[in-house]
Design an enzyme around this catalytic site. Structure first.
Site, short mmCIF file in Angstrom:
data_model
loop_
_atom_site.label_atom_id
_atom_site.label_comp_id
_atom_site.label_asym_id
_atom_site.label_seq_id
_atom_site.Cartn_x
_atom_site.Cartn_y
_atom_site.Cartn_z
N GLU A 65 -8.99 7.47 18.84
CA GLU A 65 -9.71 6.84 19.93
C GLU A 65 -9.07 5.46 20.00
OE1 GLU A 65 -14.20 6.93 19.18
OE2 GLU A 65 -13.84 8.53 18.27
N TYR A 125 -14.89 5.24 6.75
CA TYR A 125 -15.45 5.43 7.96
C TYR A 125 -16.92 4.58 7.86
CZ TYR A 125 -16.79 6.89 12.58
OH TYR A 125 -17.49 6.99 13.84
N ASP A 172 -13.40 10.16 15.91
CA ASP A 172 -14.10 9.91 14.92
C ASP A 172 -15.02 11.12 14.39
OD1 ASP A 172 -13.03 7.24 14.86
OD2 ASP A 172 -14.89 6.60 15.72
#
Length: 741
Positions: free
Chosen positions: A9, A295, A81
């Site tokens: 991303e 994350y 993600d």
């Protein structure tokens, strides 16, 4: 050998992953979403089946073209993600690039380390269509509400307002709390305070009455007790010693990270997530991109076995075996998504000390917070010696208690100090005489319930089951952007506009702002992701009920829906009413004979009975009107401040006050003025344009230069916050990290 293309991303993440995968892979970035529902139309077909009409996001055409060219004759791995949003982006990319969802072309990872990345590319999976369906359902639900309720608000409030499904429920929380604050009636009471053994304390009970439950309501009652205590002698009647353990904290999940960063570092939720994103994607350490945390969007407390092992090695080496914590079984919340671990450092041995001088102040502060919390979570409990001293007069009428704490084993507090010790820990015996010093009677008032801060609102949203880790920051920022809420230091306060919009929605669209209904919708999205609910069924059920509600509101809506009595009097002596017109709120007498505008800058307050308005007075300037000679005044209008004659409307002289950019002209060094285009869009133009300079830009110039190429940096809004970016190399910076020229 043909290279494999990995699509992530963000460019920063691409650079970090490229380092690990080497020459056999090419890593590129989609730079976030590339396809979405259209901005200019509803974009959802509702005809038996509910179908979204997606299109390439304006400005992303070039990126899409580049990805198509890069993907030709290559195996593509979609590495967006590992959450619903990321799964949705992967699906959109697959559709755009012509990839089959039957092929295993999706890779996921929780941390960007060499071992994890290399393992992930060896075991791709299919795009999870259940996760995609869940995200599409959320997007369509939000579009249905936003697109169809917003025009109702435009009609009632005569302005381009907007409504959102989850944001409206969050606004309802804030407004309900604000009502409690503003309608709270404080009660007076009295406390008797003293100092005993060097510690400040207060009278706990008098004549067997618990003063926490039943305080002194009258001054003379408190004074009588004070007079008695002043003349009495005191001694220790009880010493209760105990050894207590303070449990090591849990590691961070998204919501607790946001709350702690707010309370400890003073960061907004948006700022915390932006910094955490940088730490996750990778930062430049000695010329090498290194991802420092896992994350950051997660509602799980789970820690991988590898991370546990690495942390234990560090703890044993630096603190000793006694500091290693026992393995705890931590139960996540029922609706938690367990795809990710808790937020933790990717490399436990990189302690904050090693990063001093290598990270910006804010990045280092957030990393330190995450590192300390994670290491503390893997360490043993701390142990305290606690002594509770009870002090009484000879008649046992007046009782004081004092508590002392002394830490006897640091445990996790070696890295994350709770500051739980008292200043002293005296050796006190039962029967010992006591001096009650600094005795005083103090008048107190009961406090209203506290307003929400960003931290406490996130906690409330999580407890109520509204929103998810990926949406908390967006919910808050949307309310701020819409001017429904303002931030006062750490406190979130609904504006008058926010209050009446919420009141209107609560009355006319009760289900949308109902907290239980909103939480139930979140549960339905979870069930769709688990394959236990059909997304079309959920959408159809919602839309059927919503359309009935919407049509009923439209049929019964009055243009003068908002009409609230104010404290401002009309010429006939009656109170005027606040209403909404083309240019916002205005005042009108009850019989409609007299109207007046509300000058910008006026303070509008609402106690749920009457609107109290403090009319702003124009600032008188030391300058005369060139038309009539009367003093000029500074006023606030629809487009900001301007100067006019104090005799307006008899004299119509006005002139604009130029609003200057924060930076000088990049071409000639002159002043840059902010202007509006015919369509109302802001742009920036040099004062010397067109005479000697042709500078003009949609972005505001700054006085900063790009560290990479020396070009001028420009201010740009990004996800509710502001960054500085270089138009040449496309890099972005925080203003606090840069030095002025």
């Amino acid at each position: 050998m043909t290279k494999k293309l990995v699509i992530v991303e963000s460019p920063a993440k691409a650079k970090t992953i490229q380092k690990y995968l080497g020459k056999d892979y090419e890593v590129s970035s989609s730079q976030g979403h590339v396809r979405d529902l259209p901005e200019s139309k509803f974009g959802v077909k509702i005809n038996g089946k509910i179908e979204p009409e997606f299109e390439i996001i304006e400005g992303k055409e070039k990126i899409v073209k580049e990805l198509k060219n890069l993907s030709k004759d290559k195996e593509v791995l979609l590495a967006t993600d590992n959450d619903r949003e990321g799964e949705s982006i992967a699906w959109h990319l697959a559709e755009i690039l012509g990839l089959s969802v039957k092929d295993k072309n999706r890779i996921v990872f929780n941390e960007i380390t060499e071992k994890v990345i290399k393992e992930s590319v060896k075991s791709p999976r299919n795009v999870d269509l259940k996760m995609v369906d869940s995200q599409l359902t959320r997007r369509i639900l939000d579009r249905i509400v936003g697109y169809k309720v917003s025009p109702i608000l435009w009609r009632v409030f005569k302005g381009k307002l907007s409504a959102g499904r989850v944001q409206s429920a969050a606004l309802r929380m804030l407004v309900d709390q604000e009502k409690k604050v503003r309608t709270f009636k404080p009660q007076q009471y009295y406390e008797i305070k003293a100092q005993i053994f060097g510690e400040k304390t207060k009278l706990k009970s008098f004549d067997r009455e618990d003063l926490d439950k039943k305080p002194f309501k009258k001054a003379d009652e408190a004074q009588k007790a004070f007079d008695y205590i002043s003349k009495s002698k005191f001694k220790v009647i009880d010493v209760a010693n105990a050894e207590i353990k303070v449990k090591a904290p849990l590691p961070f999940k998204t919501s607790t990270l946001q709350q702690t960063a707010s309370s400890v570092l003073g960061f907004t939720v948006s700022k915390t997530m932006k910094l955490a994103q940088e730490l996750y994607e990778g930062v430049d350490l000695d010329g090498e991109m290194t991802a420092l945390i896992t994350y950051m969007r997660t509602d799980s407390y789970r820690i991988s076995d590898l991370a546990k092992t690495e942390s234990k090695k560090y703890i044993e080496k630096h603190f000793g075996n006694d500091f290693i914590g026992l393995n705890r079984v931590i139960k996540n919340a029922e609706n938690a998504q367990d795809a990710h671990e808790a937020v933790r450092p990717t490399y436990p041995d990189i302690n904050p000390e090693k990063l001093k001088g290598k990270l910006s102040k804010d990045l280092l502060a957030l990393y330190s917070l995450i590192w300390k919390r994670f290491m503390a979570s893997q360490m043993s409990d701390s142990t305290y010696k606690k002594s509770t001293i009870t002090v009484s007069d000879e008649q046992n009428r007046a009782i004081f208690t004092v508590e002392f704490r002394k830490r006897i084993f640091d445990g996790f507090e070696r890295v994350d100090d709770t500051k739980g010790e008292t200043k002293t820990f005296p050796d006190i015996k039962k029967g010992q005489n006591v001096n009650v010093e600094d005795l005083s009677v103090e008048e107190e008032m009961t406090s209203p319930p506290p307003r929400y801060t960003e931290a406490t609102l996130v906690k409330k949203l999580e407890t109520a089951g509204i929103g998810r880790p990926s949406t908390y920051a967006t919910i808050i920022q949307t309310l701020l952007d819409r001017k429904y809420v303002v931030r006062d230091k750490k406190t979130l306060i609904p504006t008058f506009l926010g209050i009446i919009v919420s009141e209107f929605l609560s009355k006319e669209f009760a289900k949308i702002v109902d907290l239980k209904f909103t939480a139930t919708m979140e549960e339905e999205l979870d069930l769709i992701e688990k394959g236990k609910e059909n997304w079309q069924k959920v959408l159809k059920n919602f839309n059927t009920d919503f359309e009935l509600n919407l049509n009923n509101v439209k049929a019964n809506l009055k243009d003068s829906f908002i009409s609230i009595e104010t404290n401002v009097k009309a010429p006939d002596g009656t109170y005027m009413y606040l209403k909404y017109g083309r240019y916002g709120p205005y005042l009108e007498s009850k019989n409609g004979d007299h109207k007046m505008s509300i000058p910008s800058g006026s303070k509008i307050d609402y106690d749920w009975q009457k609107v109290n308005i403090e009319i702003a007075k124009p600032e008188i300037l030391d300058e005369k009107c060139p038309k009539c000679g009367a003093p000029l005044v500074k006023r606030m209008g629809r487009y900001g401040e301007f100067i006019s004659c104090s005799r307006y409307p008899e004299c119509d002289y006005t002139r604009a006050i130029p609003k200057y950019a924060r930076g000088k002209c990049p071409k000639c060094g002159g002043n840059v003025v902010e202007r509006k285009s015919k369509k109302g869009k802001t742009f920036f133009i040099c004062e010397n344009n067109p005479a000697t300079c042709d500078f003009i830009s949609w972005y505001e110039p700054s006085n900063y230069r790009c560290p990479e190429d020396g070009e001028v940096l420009y201010y740009k809004k990004k996800k509710g916050s502001e960054v500085l970016f270089c138009q040449t190399c496309k890099k972005e910076y925080e203003e606090s990290d840069l030095k002025k020229d």
